[in-house]
Design a protein around this motif. Structure first.
Motif, PDB file in Angstrom:
ATOM      1  N   GLY A   1      35.897  50.396 -27.242  1.00 37.51           N
ATOM      2  CA  GLY A   1      37.175  50.561 -26.629  1.00 37.51           C
ATOM      3  C   GLY A   1      37.317  51.928 -26.013  1.00 37.51           C
ATOM      4  N   GLU A   2      38.536  52.255 -25.671  1.00 35.36           N
ATOM      5  CA  GLU A   2      38.819  53.571 -25.105  1.00 35.36           C
ATOM      6  C   GLU A   2      40.252  53.973 -25.427  1.00 35.36           C
ATOM      7  OE1 GLU A   2      39.864  52.257 -20.551  1.00 35.36           O
ATOM      8  OE2 GLU A   2      37.769  52.602 -21.047  1.00 35.36           O
ATOM      9  N   ASN A   3      40.499  55.259 -25.328  1.00 38.23           N
ATOM     10  CA  ASN A   3      41.829  55.844 -25.545  1.00 38.23           C
ATOM     11  C   ASN A   3      42.336  55.708 -26.983  1.00 38.23           C
ATOM     12  OD1 ASN A   3      41.981  56.588 -22.804  1.00 38.23           O
ATOM     13  ND2 ASN A   3      42.686  54.530 -22.281  1.00 38.23           N
ATOM     14  N   PHE A   4      41.439  55.647 -27.961  1.00 41.80           N
ATOM     15  CA  PHE A   4      41.873  55.652 -29.358  1.00 41.80           C
ATOM     16  C   PHE A   4      42.309  57.068 -29.721  1.00 41.80           C
ATOM     17  CE2 PHE A   4      38.665  52.108 -29.668  1.00 41.80           C
ATOM     18  CZ  PHE A   4      39.605  51.106 -29.801  1.00 41.80           C
ATOM     19  N   VAL A   5      43.289  57.154 -30.605  1.00 40.65           N
ATOM     20  CA  VAL A   5      43.772  58.448 -31.084  1.00 40.65           C
ATOM     21  C   VAL A   5      43.674  58.480 -32.606  1.00 40.65           C
ATOM     22  CG1 VAL A   5      45.319  58.886 -29.135  1.00 40.65           C
ATOM     23  CG2 VAL A   5      46.159  57.621 -31.109  1.00 40.65           C
ATOM     24  N   ASN A   6      43.483  59.664 -33.132  1.00 41.77           N
ATOM     25  CA  ASN A   6      43.379  59.823 -34.578  1.00 41.77           C
ATOM     26  C   ASN A   6      44.780  59.723 -35.178  1.00 41.77           C
ATOM     27  OD1 ASN A   6      42.539  60.320 -37.140  1.00 41.77           O
ATOM     28  ND2 ASN A   6      41.733  62.364 -36.741  1.00 41.77           N
ATOM     29  N   SER A   7      45.071  58.566 -35.767  1.00 39.60           N
ATOM     30  CA  SER A   7      46.421  58.302 -36.272  1.00 39.60           C
ATOM     31  C   SER A   7      46.345  57.438 -37.521  1.00 39.60           C
ATOM     32  CB  SER A   7      47.212  57.566 -35.181  1.00 39.60           C
ATOM     33  OG  SER A   7      48.354  56.953 -35.717  1.00 39.60           O
ATOM     34  N   THR A   8      47.302  57.599 -38.399  1.00 40.07           N
ATOM     35  CA  THR A   8      47.379  56.745 -39.586  1.00 40.07           C
ATOM     36  C   THR A   8      47.894  55.357 -39.226  1.00 40.07           C
ATOM     37  OG1 THR A   8      49.590  57.573 -40.080  1.00 40.07           O
ATOM     38  CG2 THR A   8      47.724  58.687 -41.157  1.00 40.07           C
ATOM     39  N   SER A   9      48.319  55.154 -37.981  1.00 40.22           N
ATOM     40  CA  SER A   9      48.829  53.849 -37.543  1.00 40.22           C
ATOM     41  C   SER A   9      47.754  52.945 -36.970  1.00 40.22           C
ATOM     42  CB  SER A   9      49.927  54.050 -36.486  1.00 40.22           C
ATOM     43  OG  SER A   9      51.007  54.771 -37.032  1.00 40.22           O
ATOM     44  N   LEU A  10      46.508  53.415 -36.888  1.00 42.33           N
ATOM     45  CA  LEU A  10      45.423  52.580 -36.359  1.00 42.33           C
ATOM     46  C   LEU A  10      45.251  51.337 -37.226  1.00 42.33           C
ATOM     47  CD1 LEU A  10      42.666  55.209 -35.499  1.00 42.33           C
ATOM     48  CD2 LEU A  10      43.869  53.737 -33.884  1.00 42.33           C
ATOM     49  N   ARG A  11      45.180  50.172 -36.595  1.00 44.64           N
ATOM     50  CA  ARG A  11      45.045  48.916 -37.332  1.00 44.64           C
ATOM     51  C   ARG A  11      44.077  47.995 -36.595  1.00 44.64           C
ATOM     52  NH1 ARG A  11      47.230  48.898 -42.192  1.00 44.64           N
ATOM     53  NH2 ARG A  11      47.823  46.731 -42.115  1.00 44.64           N
ATOM     54  N   CYS A  12      43.435  47.114 -37.358  1.00 46.28           N
ATOM     55  CA  CYS A  12      42.645  46.007 -36.812  1.00 46.28           C
ATOM     56  C   CYS A  12      43.275  44.719 -37.320  1.00 46.28           C
ATOM     57  CB  CYS A  12      41.194  46.068 -37.281  1.00 46.28           C
ATOM     58  SG  CYS A  12      40.272  47.465 -36.616  1.00 46.28           S
ATOM     59  N   ARG A  13      43.177  43.678 -36.506  1.00 47.91           N
ATOM     60  CA  ARG A  13      43.705  42.386 -36.932  1.00 47.91           C
ATOM     61  C   ARG A  13      42.595  41.347 -36.821  1.00 47.91           C
ATOM     62  NH1 ARG A  13      49.033  40.925 -34.154  1.00 47.91           N
ATOM     63  NH2 ARG A  13      47.674  40.582 -32.372  1.00 47.91           N
ATOM     64  N   PHE A  14      42.308  40.714 -37.946  1.00 42.98           N
ATOM     65  CA  PHE A  14      41.333  39.625 -38.037  1.00 42.98           C
ATOM     66  C   PHE A  14      42.133  38.346 -38.233  1.00 42.98           C
ATOM     67  CE2 PHE A  14      39.146  43.414 -39.314  1.00 42.98           C
ATOM     68  CZ  PHE A  14      37.844  43.264 -38.856  1.00 42.98           C
ATOM     69  N   GLY A  15      42.239  37.520 -37.188  1.00 41.89           N
ATOM     70  CA  GLY A  15      43.117  36.360 -37.279  1.00 41.89           C
ATOM     71  C   GLY A  15      44.535  36.861 -37.421  1.00 41.89           C
ATOM     72  N   SER A  16      45.201  36.551 -38.530  1.00 38.49           N
ATOM     73  CA  SER A  16      46.568  37.024 -38.755  1.00 38.49           C
ATOM     74  C   SER A  16      46.635  38.147 -39.792  1.00 38.49           C
ATOM     75  CB  SER A  16      47.455  35.854 -39.216  1.00 38.49           C
ATOM     76  OG  SER A  16      46.942  35.316 -40.420  1.00 38.49           O
ATOM     77  N   THR A  17      45.471  38.600 -40.289  1.00 33.26           N
ATOM     78  CA  THR A  17      45.433  39.628 -41.333  1.00 33.26           C
ATOM     79  C   THR A  17      45.154  40.998 -40.727  1.00 33.26           C
ATOM     80  OG1 THR A  17      44.603  37.984 -42.900  1.00 33.26           O
ATOM     81  CG2 THR A  17      44.376  40.299 -43.518  1.00 33.26           C
ATOM     82  N   GLU A  18      46.031  41.948 -41.017  1.00 32.99           N
ATOM     83  CA  GLU A  18      45.860  43.315 -40.534  1.00 32.99           C
ATOM     84  C   GLU A  18      45.256  44.198 -41.618  1.00 32.99           C
ATOM     85  OE1 GLU A  18      49.462  44.935 -38.914  1.00 32.99           O
ATOM     86  OE2 GLU A  18      49.909  43.082 -37.818  1.00 32.99           O
ATOM     87  N   GLU A  28      35.897  54.798 -30.200  1.00 34.75           N
ATOM     88  CA  GLU A  28      35.431  53.985 -31.334  1.00 34.75           C
ATOM     89  C   GLU A  28      36.329  54.141 -32.559  1.00 34.75           C
ATOM     90  OE1 GLU A  28      31.435  53.483 -34.129  1.00 34.75           O
ATOM     91  OE2 GLU A  28      31.407  54.893 -32.457  1.00 34.75           O
ATOM     92  N   VAL A  29      36.651  53.003 -33.166  1.00 32.91           N
ATOM     93  CA  VAL A  29      37.284  52.957 -34.479  1.00 32.91           C
ATOM     94  C   VAL A  29      36.477  51.978 -35.325  1.00 32.91           C
ATOM     95  CG1 VAL A  29      39.607  53.521 -33.663  1.00 32.91           C
ATOM     96  CG2 VAL A  29      38.932  51.130 -33.885  1.00 32.91           C
ATOM     97  N   THR A  30      36.564  52.116 -36.630  1.00 32.11           N
ATOM     98  CA  THR A  30      35.899  51.167 -37.522  1.00 32.11           C
ATOM     99  C   THR A  30      36.938  50.571 -38.461  1.00 32.11           C
ATOM    100  OG1 THR A  30      35.367  52.834 -39.188  1.00 32.11           O
ATOM    101  CG2 THR A  30      33.705  52.422 -37.491  1.00 32.11           C
ATOM    102  N   CYS A  31      36.658  49.370 -38.917  1.00 29.37           N
ATOM    103  CA  CYS A  31      37.524  48.735 -39.908  1.00 29.37           C
ATOM    104  C   CYS A  31      36.696  47.718 -40.680  1.00 29.37           C
ATOM    105  CB  CYS A  31      38.736  48.077 -39.260  1.00 29.37           C
ATOM    106  SG  CYS A  31      38.380  47.049 -37.852  1.00 29.37           S
ATOM    107  N   SER A  32      37.104  47.444 -41.888  1.00 29.78           N
ATOM    108  CA  SER A  32      36.414  46.475 -42.737  1.00 29.78           C
ATOM    109  C   SER A  32      37.132  45.140 -42.656  1.00 29.78           C
ATOM    110  CB  SER A  32      36.383  46.956 -44.188  1.00 29.78           C
ATOM    111  OG  SER A  32      35.618  48.132 -44.290  1.00 29.78           O
TER     112      SER A  32
END
Length: 175
Positions: A1-18, A28-32
């Protein structure tokens, strides 16, 4: 991606689960991925995978930098059934490497990320069937981790369909 910012509000959504995301860089951001029940897995056809009919689940995948507004990328995330390792053709080989190790089990998928890990060394796996893979043992490098060892070195052997999630198989001995 692009334009990510270092924030505690960063989220990923897998289906309906965040789930929370971790900032790596502005691109780049990472999430499990959150776990799902094996009851949710079903036969699914996935282009580029062999066999095409695999047991898994495709869910939408989106990212948010503010925890509320998510991308609309249309990307999908594929959950796969866990690998099961039943046996190895060999449990040892020379420290120079080059030993074919046939792995029998279930739920193997022919992907470009199919890999074996001998201790901390990753090698590419070669898909044979959904129940058989072969990996060539790497040379045992005499790194700091193995400097004060005897001639025989035991390492855990793992297998992964995706290069991230590894399943333990057995102890492999370099001699």
């Amino acid at each position: 991606g692009e334009n990510f910012v270092n924030s505690t509000s960063l989220r990923c959504r897998f289906g309906s689960t965040e789930v929370p995301a971790t900032f790596v860089s502005s691109s780049e951001v990472t999430c499990s991925s959150p776990p799902i029940s094996s009851n949710e897995l079903a036969p699914v056809q996935v282009e580029g995978y062999h066999p095409r009919n695999i047991h898994g689940k495709l869910v939408g995948f989106e990212v948010s930098i503010n925890g509320q507004d998510f991308t609309d990328s249309g990307l999908e995330f594929l959950y796969l059934e866990d690998i099961e390792i039943k046996s190895l053709s060999r449990y040892n080989g020379p420290s120079s490497g080059g030993t074919p190790v046939f792995i029998r089990g279930s739920n193997f998928v022919n992907t470009t990320n199919l890999s074996c890990r001998f201790g901390k060394f990753n090698v590419r796996g070669r898909y044979l069937t959904k129940e058989a893979v072969v990996c060539i043992s790497p040379p045992l490098l005499r790194s700091e981790h193995y400097l004060n060892t005897e001639a025989k070195v035991d390492v855990p052997l793992f297998l992964s369909n995706n290069g991230f999630d590894y399943t333990y198989g057995a102890i492999y001995r370099f001699a």
